[in-house]
Write a protein that holds these residues in place. Structure first.
Motif, PDB file in Angstrom:
ATOM      1  N   VAL A 109       0.837  -1.193   0.000  1.00  0.00           N
ATOM      2  CA  VAL A 109       0.000   0.000   0.000  1.00  0.00           C
ATOM      3  C   VAL A 109       0.873   1.244   0.000  1.00  0.00           C
ATOM      4  O   VAL A 109       0.557   2.260  -0.615  1.00  0.00           O
ATOM      5  N   VAL A 110       1.976   1.186   0.733  1.00  0.00           N
ATOM      6  CA  VAL A 110       2.970   2.265   0.735  1.00  0.00           C
ATOM      7  C   VAL A 110       4.300   1.666   0.322  1.00  0.00           C
ATOM      8  O   VAL A 110       4.525   0.439   0.421  1.00  0.00           O
ATOM      9  N   SER A 111       5.162   2.551  -0.135  1.00  0.00           N
ATOM     10  CA  SER A 111       6.475   2.078  -0.575  1.00  0.00           C
ATOM     11  C   SER A 111       7.383   1.800   0.617  1.00  0.00           C
ATOM     12  O   SER A 111       7.133   2.258   1.738  1.00  0.00           O
ATOM     13  N   LYS A 112       8.442   1.036   0.375  1.00  0.00           N
ATOM     14  CA  LYS A 112       9.428   0.746   1.417  1.00  0.00           C
ATOM     15  C   LYS A 112      10.083   2.033   1.900  1.00  0.00           C
ATOM     16  O   LYS A 112      10.373   2.191   3.103  1.00  0.00           O
ATOM     17  N   GLN A 113      10.322   2.989   1.011  1.00  0.00           N
ATOM     18  CA  GLN A 113      10.942   4.254   1.361  1.00  0.00           C
ATOM     19  C   GLN A 113      10.057   5.048   2.317  1.00  0.00           C
ATOM     20  O   GLN A 113      10.531   5.621   3.294  1.00  0.00           O
ATOM     21  N   GLU A 114       8.761   5.070   2.042  1.00  0.00           N
ATOM     22  CA  GLU A 114       7.837   5.794   2.909  1.00  0.00           C
ATOM     23  C   GLU A 114       7.795   5.166   4.304  1.00  0.00           C
ATOM     24  O   GLU A 114       7.731   5.874   5.320  1.00  0.00           O
ATOM     25  N   ALA A 115       7.854   3.832   4.354  1.00  0.00           N
ATOM     26  CA  ALA A 115       7.859   3.145   5.649  1.00  0.00           C
ATOM     27  C   ALA A 115       9.136   3.460   6.422  1.00  0.00           C
ATOM     28  O   ALA A 115       9.118   3.670   7.647  1.00  0.00           O
ATOM     29  N   ASP A 116      10.268   3.503   5.712  1.00  0.00           N
ATOM     30  CA  ASP A 116      11.540   3.832   6.372  1.00  0.00           C
ATOM     31  C   ASP A 116      11.541   5.254   6.899  1.00  0.00           C
ATOM     32  O   ASP A 116      12.062   5.530   7.988  1.00  0.00           O
ATOM     33  N   ASP A 117      10.972   6.179   6.113  1.00  0.00           N
ATOM     34  CA  ASP A 117      10.909   7.586   6.567  1.00  0.00           C
ATOM     35  C   ASP A 117      10.055   7.720   7.820  1.00  0.00           C
ATOM     36  O   ASP A 117      10.390   8.475   8.741  1.00  0.00           O
ATOM     37  N   ALA A 118       8.951   6.995   7.871  1.00  0.00           N
ATOM     38  CA  ALA A 118       8.074   7.034   9.048  1.00  0.00           C
ATOM     39  C   ALA A 118       8.795   6.478  10.281  1.00  0.00           C
ATOM     40  O   ALA A 118       8.649   7.000  11.403  1.00  0.00           O
ATOM     41  N   LYS A 119       9.575   5.416  10.036  1.00  0.00           N
ATOM     42  CA  LYS A 119      10.351   4.831  11.145  1.00  0.00           C
ATOM     43  C   LYS A 119      11.375   5.829  11.684  1.00  0.00           C
ATOM     44  O   LYS A 119      11.543   5.984  12.898  1.00  0.00           O
ATOM     45  N   ALA A 120      12.069   6.527  10.784  1.00  0.00           N
ATOM     46  CA  ALA A 120      13.091   7.492  11.189  1.00  0.00           C
ATOM     47  C   ALA A 120      12.471   8.647  11.965  1.00  0.00           C
ATOM     48  O   ALA A 120      13.021   9.111  12.980  1.00  0.00           O
ATOM     49  N   GLU A 121      11.302   9.144  11.504  1.00  0.00           N
ATOM     50  CA  GLU A 121      10.635  10.245  12.205  1.00  0.00           C
ATOM     51  C   GLU A 121      10.245   9.829  13.623  1.00  0.00           C
ATOM     52  O   GLU A 121      10.357  10.620  14.574  1.00  0.00           O
ATOM     53  N   TYR A 122       9.792   8.584  13.740  1.00  0.00           N
ATOM     54  CA  TYR A 122       9.403   8.080  15.054  1.00  0.00           C
ATOM     55  C   TYR A 122      10.613   8.010  16.000  1.00  0.00           C
ATOM     56  O   TYR A 122      10.534   8.436  17.153  1.00  0.00           O
ATOM     57  N   LEU A 123      11.721   7.510  15.508  1.00  0.00           N
ATOM     58  CA  LEU A 123      12.924   7.396  16.351  1.00  0.00           C
ATOM     59  C   LEU A 123      13.453   8.772  16.760  1.00  0.00           C
ATOM     60  O   LEU A 123      13.938   8.955  17.884  1.00  0.00           O
ATOM     61  N   GLN A 124      13.372   9.735  15.823  1.00  0.00           N
ATOM     62  CA  GLN A 124      13.800  11.099  16.162  1.00  0.00           C
ATOM     63  C   GLN A 124      12.922  11.700  17.260  1.00  0.00           C
ATOM     64  O   GLN A 124      13.411  12.372  18.182  1.00  0.00           O
ATOM     65  N   ALA A 125      11.627  11.438  17.143  1.00  0.00           N
ATOM     66  CA  ALA A 125      10.697  11.943  18.159  1.00  0.00           C
ATOM     67  C   ALA A 125      10.961  11.276  19.513  1.00  0.00           C
ATOM     68  O   ALA A 125      10.864  11.932  20.562  1.00  0.00           O
ATOM     69  N   LEU A 126      11.284  10.002  19.470  1.00  0.00           N
ATOM     70  CA  LEU A 126      11.592   9.279  20.701  1.00  0.00           C
ATOM     71  C   LEU A 126      12.850   9.856  21.373  1.00  0.00           C
ATOM     72  O   LEU A 126      12.889  10.053  22.596  1.00  0.00           O
ATOM     73  N   ALA A 127      13.883  10.173  20.575  1.00  0.00           N
ATOM     74  CA  ALA A 127      15.106  10.760  21.110  1.00  0.00           C
ATOM     75  C   ALA A 127      14.841  12.153  21.679  1.00  0.00           C
ATOM     76  O   ALA A 127      15.409  12.541  22.716  1.00  0.00           O
ATOM     77  N   LEU A 128      13.968  12.894  21.028  1.00  0.00           N
ATOM     78  CA  LEU A 128      13.657  14.235  21.503  1.00  0.00           C
ATOM     79  C   LEU A 128      12.959  14.183  22.866  1.00  0.00           C
ATOM     80  O   LEU A 128      13.207  15.031  23.737  1.00  0.00           O
ATOM     81  N   VAL A 129      12.084  13.192  23.033  1.00  0.00           N
ATOM     82  CA  VAL A 129      11.419  13.030  24.328  1.00  0.00           C
ATOM     83  C   VAL A 129      12.448  12.768  25.426  1.00  0.00           C
ATOM     84  O   VAL A 129      12.388  13.360  26.514  1.00  0.00           O
ATOM     85  N   GLU A 130      13.410  11.882  25.152  1.00  0.00           N
ATOM     86  CA  GLU A 130      14.441  11.584  26.146  1.00  0.00           C
ATOM     87  C   GLU A 130      15.292  12.818  26.454  1.00  0.00           C
ATOM     88  O   GLU A 130      15.665  13.060  27.608  1.00  0.00           O
ATOM     89  N   GLN A 131      15.577  13.592  25.409  1.00  0.00           N
ATOM     90  CA  GLN A 131      16.362  14.823  25.622  1.00  0.00           C
ATOM     91  C   GLN A 131      15.590  15.807  26.489  1.00  0.00           C
ATOM     92  O   GLN A 131      16.163  16.418  27.410  1.00  0.00           O
ATOM     93  N   ASN A 132      14.300  15.952  26.225  1.00  0.00           N
ATOM     94  CA  ASN A 132      13.494  16.889  27.020  1.00  0.00           C
ATOM     95  C   ASN A 132      13.326  16.414  28.456  1.00  0.00           C
ATOM     96  O   ASN A 132      13.238  17.224  29.390  1.00  0.00           O
TER      97      ASN A 132
END
Length: 384
Positions: free
Chosen positions: A134-157
């Motif tokens: 339904v979505v491309s592999k690239q789109e799935a990878d981008d979503a994964k990266a955004e999630y990990l960045q958000a997770l790191a930002l929470v830990e930083q805050n």
């Protein structure tokens, strides 16, 4: 004329004869002249050795109160000289700016946590959708990266919130130990900083204190020699002489010694520990102490019975069985009152001359007289 000369020669001969006989009698009387001397017989005894040393009182626990943040002192919550407990609040620093920073970091944390939830849901959907193309592999990878960045930002805050909370808490300066608090060096309204050299005040826990004593290296060597076992077991008692010349009611123990000798003074620092429940002993107070060096099995010889030979060695004169005399070298450890502590050179059977030493020589024959009762009372007051 001849008759008179003959009488003169006869008289001279008689005078010479009488003189020779008189000289022989005199020499004989000198050789056989006996001198009365007083002697004592000593027994070895357990001698309690003591040594006086000076030192200073040191608090075992001392806390210099300093700020860990910058700010202006808003309140002082203690009375100088009073007893404070660990974690009591001593000063309050103006907290408005630190409160604002904490609230800001807390808001940023909540915002990042909300964004994290959104990106996590998106990542979960894309991980399922990519299985059905339904979505491309690239789109799935981008979503994964955004999630990990958000997770790191929470830990930083979270870390920023924790740091802001620590600084906010530090606006309340607390006691790190229990004890008596000294004079405050800063007043309300004073600007303080975390890197300042001067302490705000000092807290001293004097329920137990150290006394640091100075002893020469030579004295310490003798102390070790006499008290090998006691030193290993930290079992040497120490008493403090208070300024009014009374003995402090709590006995201390010698705990340790410095591992090196001061090269300028040749002295070593010894440390004793004392209980101080009533606070009589104050930090930096100068005191005299008495170290109990234990008991030592030796002779206590009255100083009148000991003389020095030509080489300045300590000697005593003893009476032999035939009433002749003998000189003996002895080992003197130290003076105790008006007696010498002698560790070698004397036997318990020796008759030591104490009276008439100046009247005799090495060839003298003496008339012995026991005078123990005059010189040996074994009074403990002399053993200091």
């Amino acid at each position: 004329m001849y008759f008179y000369l003959k009488r003169i020669f006869l008289l001279l001969f008689i005078v010479l004869l009488i003189g020779c006989n008189s000289e022989k009698v005199s020499e004989s009387s000198i050789e056989t002249h006996e001198i009365e001397v007083g002697y004592i017989i000593l027994n070895k005894q357990e001698v309690p050795l003591q040594q006086e040393l000076s030192g200073r009182i040191k608090s075992i626990y001392k806390s210099e109160v300093r700020p860990q943040i910058d700010g202006i002192i808003k309140e002082q919550l203690f009375k100088e000289g009073s007893y404070v407990k660990k974690d009591d609040v001593l000063y309050i620093i103006d907290s408005d700016s630190y409160q604002a920073i904490y609230e800001e970091t807390l808001a940023n944390l909540k915002n990042s946590e909300a964004n994290l939830i959104k990106l996590k849901l998106k990542n979960d959907r894309y991980e399922e959708s990519v299985k059905f193309n339904v979505v491309s592999k690239q789109e799935a990878d981008d979503a994964k990266a955004e999630y990990l960045q958000a997770l790191a930002l929470v830990e930083q805050n979270k870390a920023l919130v924790k740091s802001a909370k620590i600084n906010l808490d530090r606006t309340k300066i607390k006691a790190q130990i229990s004890g008596f608090i000294g004079i405050s060096n800063y007043t309300v309204g004073a600007l303080v900083s975390q890197n300042q050299v001067n302490a705000l005040t000092t807290i001293r826990d004097t329920s137990k204190v150290y006394v640091d004593l100075s002893q020469s290296n030579n004295q310490l060597f003798k102390l070790k020699k006499l008290n090998k076992d006691s030193l290993k077991q930290n079992n040497i008692n120490v008493n403090i002489i208070l300024p009014d010349d009374t003995i402090y009611k709590h006995t201390g123990k010698l705990k340790l010694q410095e591992i090196s000798v001061d090269e300028d003074t040749g002295y070593v620092t010894l440390r004793a520990e004392f209980s101080n429940p009533d606070g009589e002993l104050l930090d930096n107070m100068f005191v005299n102490t008495i170290i109990e060096n234990g008991n030592f099995n030796a002779f206590l010889v009255p100083q009148q019975a000991v003389t020095l030979d030509a080489k300045s060695n300590y000697i005593v004169t003893v009476i032999q069985d035939d009433n002749s005399i003998k000189i003996k070298n002895i080992t003197v450890e130290r003076a105790i009152g008006n007696k010498w502590l002698v560790t070698d050179g004397i036997l318990e059977t020796d008759k030591i001359i104490i009276e008439g030493l100046s009247k005799i020589s090495e060839k003298s024959i003496v008339i012995p007289k026991n005078v123990n009762s005059l010189y040996l009372n074994n009074s403990e007051e002399e053993i200091k």
